[in-house]
Motif scaffolding. Structure first.
Motif, PDB file in Angstrom:
ATOM      1  N   VAL A  29      15.373   9.288   5.598  1.00 25.01           N
ATOM      2  CA  VAL A  29      14.469   8.444   4.806  1.00 25.01           C
ATOM      3  C   VAL A  29      15.203   7.205   4.308  1.00 25.01           C
ATOM      4  O   VAL A  29      14.685   6.081   4.374  1.00 25.01           O
ATOM      5  N   MET A  30      16.439   7.387   3.817  1.00 20.81           N
ATOM      6  CA  MET A  30      17.189   6.254   3.281  1.00 20.81           C
ATOM      7  C   MET A  30      17.632   5.285   4.385  1.00 20.81           C
ATOM      8  O   MET A  30      17.697   4.073   4.167  1.00 20.81           O
ATOM      9  N   VAL A  31      17.943   5.815   5.571  1.00 17.16           N
ATOM     10  CA  VAL A  31      18.317   4.940   6.695  1.00 17.16           C
ATOM     11  C   VAL A  31      17.132   4.059   7.096  1.00 17.16           C
ATOM     12  O   VAL A  31      17.268   2.854   7.327  1.00 17.16           O
ATOM     13  N   VAL A  32      15.942   4.659   7.187  1.00 16.58           N
ATOM     14  CA  VAL A  32      14.739   3.884   7.520  1.00 16.58           C
ATOM     15  C   VAL A  32      14.444   2.875   6.412  1.00 16.58           C
ATOM     16  O   VAL A  32      14.061   1.724   6.689  1.00 16.58           O
ATOM     17  N   PHE A  33      14.619   3.286   5.169  1.00 18.68           N
ATOM     18  CA  PHE A  33      14.424   2.373   4.036  1.00 18.68           C
ATOM     19  C   PHE A  33      15.352   1.169   4.146  1.00 18.68           C
ATOM     20  O   PHE A  33      14.938   0.020   3.972  1.00 18.68           O
ATOM     21  N   ALA A  34      16.627   1.420   4.467  1.00 20.53           N
ATOM     22  CA  ALA A  34      17.581   0.323   4.643  1.00 20.53           C
ATOM     23  C   ALA A  34      17.176  -0.567   5.820  1.00 20.53           C
ATOM     24  O   ALA A  34      17.271  -1.808   5.740  1.00 20.53           O
ATOM     25  N   TYR A  35      16.708   0.052   6.908  1.00 19.24           N
ATOM     26  CA  TYR A  35      16.244  -0.714   8.061  1.00 19.24           C
ATOM     27  C   TYR A  35      15.048  -1.593   7.686  1.00 19.24           C
ATOM     28  O   TYR A  35      14.963  -2.755   8.122  1.00 19.24           O
TER      29      TYR A  35
ATOM     30  N   THR B 158       0.838  -1.202   0.000  1.00 15.60           N
ATOM     31  CA  THR B 158       0.000   0.000   0.000  1.00 15.60           C
ATOM     32  C   THR B 158       0.873   1.254   0.000  1.00 15.60           C
ATOM     33  O   THR B 158       0.588   2.229  -0.704  1.00 15.60           O
ATOM     34  N   LEU B 159       1.953   1.226   0.778  1.00 14.44           N
ATOM     35  CA  LEU B 159       2.905   2.330   0.783  1.00 14.44           C
ATOM     36  C   LEU B 159       3.563   2.480  -0.585  1.00 14.44           C
ATOM     37  O   LEU B 159       3.796   3.603  -1.054  1.00 14.44           O
ATOM     38  N   ALA B 160       3.836   1.362  -1.225  1.00 16.22           N
ATOM     39  CA  ALA B 160       4.452   1.392  -2.558  1.00 16.22           C
ATOM     40  C   ALA B 160       3.572   2.157  -3.544  1.00 16.22           C
ATOM     41  O   ALA B 160       4.072   2.929  -4.365  1.00 16.22           O
TER      42      ALA B 160
ATOM     43  N   LEU C 136       7.342   8.696   7.272  1.00 15.25           N
ATOM     44  CA  LEU C 136       8.398   9.402   6.550  1.00 15.25           C
ATOM     45  C   LEU C 136       8.038   9.666   5.093  1.00 15.25           C
ATOM     46  O   LEU C 136       8.576  10.590   4.481  1.00 15.25           O
ATOM     47  N   PHE C 137       7.119   8.882   4.542  1.00 16.87           N
ATOM     48  CA  PHE C 137       6.683   9.162   3.176  1.00 16.87           C
ATOM     49  C   PHE C 137       6.071  10.559   3.096  1.00 16.87           C
ATOM     50  O   PHE C 137       6.403  11.350   2.195  1.00 16.87           O
ATOM     51  N   TYR C 138       5.193  10.884   4.033  1.00 14.20           N
ATOM     52  CA  TYR C 138       4.552  12.197   4.029  1.00 14.20           C
ATOM     53  C   TYR C 138       5.560  13.297   4.366  1.00 14.20           C
ATOM     54  O   TYR C 138       5.498  14.403   3.802  1.00 14.20           O
ATOM     55  N   VAL C 139       6.501  13.002   5.243  1.00 12.27           N
ATOM     56  CA  VAL C 139       7.551  13.966   5.566  1.00 12.27           C
ATOM     57  C   VAL C 139       8.399  14.235   4.329  1.00 12.27           C
ATOM     58  O   VAL C 139       8.749  15.384   4.022  1.00 12.27           O
ATOM     59  N   PHE C 140       8.724  13.175   3.599  1.00 16.10           N
ATOM     60  CA  PHE C 140       9.526  13.272   2.373  1.00 16.10           C
ATOM     61  C   PHE C 140       8.824  14.166   1.355  1.00 16.10           C
ATOM     62  O   PHE C 140       9.414  15.106   0.809  1.00 16.10           O
TER      63      PHE C 140
ATOM     64  N   PHE D 285      12.157   3.895  -7.201  1.00 16.71           N
ATOM     65  CA  PHE D 285      12.950   2.780  -6.686  1.00 16.71           C
ATOM     66  C   PHE D 285      12.370   2.272  -5.368  1.00 16.71           C
ATOM     67  O   PHE D 285      12.200   1.055  -5.167  1.00 16.71           O
ATOM     68  N   MET D 286      12.087   3.209  -4.471  1.00 14.31           N
ATOM     69  CA  MET D 286      11.583   2.819  -3.150  1.00 14.31           C
ATOM     70  C   MET D 286      10.225   2.145  -3.268  1.00 14.31           C
ATOM     71  O   MET D 286       9.959   1.132  -2.601  1.00 14.31           O
ATOM     72  N   GLY D 287       9.365   2.683  -4.126  1.00 11.66           N
ATOM     73  CA  GLY D 287       8.069   2.049  -4.333  1.00 11.66           C
ATOM     74  C   GLY D 287       8.206   0.632  -4.865  1.00 11.66           C
ATOM     75  O   GLY D 287       7.490  -0.282  -4.430  1.00 11.66           O
ATOM     76  N   SER D 288       9.136   0.427  -5.783  1.00 11.55           N
ATOM     77  CA  SER D 288       9.349  -0.905  -6.358  1.00 11.55           C
ATOM     78  C   SER D 288       9.812  -1.898  -5.298  1.00 11.55           C
ATOM     79  O   SER D 288       9.325  -3.032  -5.236  1.00 11.55           O
TER      80      SER D 288
END
Length: 464
Positions: free
Chosen positions: A140-146, A6-8, A89-93, A64-67
């Motif tokens: 955002v990228m750190v959370v994505f990696a996590y 859903t986030l994607a 973080l999506f909304y923050v981004f 990329f992140m959505g994929s």
């Protein structure tokens, strides 16, 4: 549907929106070359260009992140770890990107002080975002990696693709940290700045899109995992060599040792080969099974990705990467031609391919077909390839008239800008940018209405 998926969908929606901003600002930027007085005193060309390039980076990163958020739960068989933080973080981004855009448009400039670096513009090409926004991207990228690494740990399993992805996310974060130091020595600053601009985009992004294409190929064509993973490993091996050593073609004229001329000229030409090999091998394997696919738009965009990457990043890049040519072509519209073709072929087409795969799943479609996607595919690619051709013509004029013949004097520069071939190239680029923008409009309409137009799209039957 998993929450990560859903986030994607939200990330894809944001990506397509920023894609539109990129297209419009690119169209307007191209008009400045025809009418330099356009928006005089209101919005200068350099600000429009900043908006164009930065929205390019943002929409691709969001794609990329959505994929990854879409494919990750299916690959590891569970919900993504830390998904709540990712959702916030999506909304923050998105809000941060909007604020930065407003600052670029209405504030534009600041003083030569720390406050301006933090709040207005860092002043470094391609990473102009103020430091607070750059820090936000790091978070955002750190959370994505996590999300990715934590999910693999929680699932107590991994795959070859996910392992490569997890390793790639580390330099994806670390290299971006180069955006922060304020180095006073120009040669030293450019040396490290290219590590961000080249290795972030042309190395870590290449591996990232390779992982995404591997996951997409297995779904689109039923390509065996052993094939896509084998080519992914080859890509990683070549990126480690060609990505870092190929960085040398940016070192030709900034005061670095002369050995970079040979190293950079040779290795940078090898970078796009693995992704091309992966897709060609997958298509060959699918061809043996009569090329069965239920999603022709995704297949066509996948082909555009593979060959656009090879031609745009490889062939077009090789034309200007040898130092004997780069001496005259560097910084001309010839370079811009390569940049447009490379970004489109290497990344954008792949994201659009994944987007059609995602919509097929979310809208419960057995077959994805119709006419709108053909028109958008034709207009976007015709516009893009046409623009690269027009820019190439104008770049040739600059390289020969302004550089090789004129010796890079002010008089030669003016002569090159007034040359009929240069002017005609700029006009052609603007007209083809209109075609590209029209293709974007049709693409959005197709994506919004996909599966809701009968009888172009067949729905999955209840039995299935």
């Amino acid at each position: 549907m998993y929450r990560a998926q859903t986030l994607a969908l939200k990330y894809f929606a944001a990506a397509i929106t920023f894609f539109g901003v990129m297209a419009i600002t690119g169209l307007l930027s191209s008009y400045y070359y025809i009418n330099p007085d356009f928006l005089f005193g209101i919005l200068p060309f350099n600000i429009m260009k900043i908006l164009h390039i930065n929205t390019l980076v943002i929409w691709l990163l969001m794609g990329f992140m959505g994929s990854i958020y879409w494919f990750l739960p299916g690959e590891l068989g569970r919900e993504t770890v830390g998904i709540r933080a990712a959702e916030v973080l999506f909304y923050v981004f998105c809000a941060a990107v909007a604020v930065v855009a407003v600052v670029f448009i209405f504030v534009q400039y600041g003083g030569s002080n720390e406050a301006a670096l933090w709040l207005i513009n860092q002043g470094r090409k391609y990473v102009e975002a103020p430091r607070w926004a750059a820090l936000g991207i790091v978070v955002v990228m750190v959370v994505f990696a996590y999300n990715v690494i934590g999910t693999a740990i929680a699932a107590r399993k991994t795959t070859g693709i996910i392992t490569v992805l997890m390793i790639d996310l580390i330099p994806l974060i670390l290299l971006y940290l180069i955006a922060f130091p304020a180095i006073s020595n120009m040669s030293a600053d450019l040396f490290w700045w290219w590590w961000l601009v080249h290795l972030w985009v042309e190395a870590t992004w290449e591996v990232l899109i390779g992982c995404i294409m591997a996951l997409a190929l297995m779904q689109l064509l039923g390509t065996p995992r052993r094939i896509v993973e084998a080519w992914l490993y080859i890509e990683v091996a070549l990126v480690l060599g060609t990505g870092i050593l190929g960085l040398g073609h940016h070192y030709f004229w900034i005061g670095t040792p002369g050995y970079w001329l040979a190293i950079g000229g040779f290795f940078s030409a090898l970078e796009p080969l693995p992704l091309l090999g992966m897709v060609v091998h997958a298509v060959y394997d699918a061809g043996a099974q009569h090329m069965k696919t239920t999603n022709r738009p995704a297949l066509y965009w996948m082909m555009a990705e593979a060959f656009g990457n090879f031609i745009g990043a490889g062939v077009w890049g090789f034309m200007i990467t040898l130092p004997q040519v780069n001496l005259y072509a560097h910084g001309t519209q010839w370079t811009v031609s390569h940049g447009h073709f490379a970004f489109w072929g290497a990344y954008a087409c792949g994201i659009l391919s994944v987007l059609y795969l995602v919509l097929q799943s979310t809208r419960n479609l057995a077959v994805v077909e119709g006419q709108l996607w053909k028109w958008s595919f034709a207009a976007l690619n015709l516009g893009l390839v046409g623009m690269t051709g027009a820019l190439l013509v104008s770049g040739f004029v600059q390289a020969f008239v302004e550089r090789a013949i004129g010796g890079s004097t002010l008089e030669a520069f003016i002569s090159g800008q007034e040359n009929a071939w240069f002017v005609d190239g700029m006009v052609a680029r603007f007209l083809l940018a209109i075609v590209f923008t029209a293709g974007y409009v049709v693409l959005v309409w197709d994506l919004v209405t996909l599966g809701r137009r009968a009888p172009a799209i067949a729905a999955v039957s209840p039995a299935q």
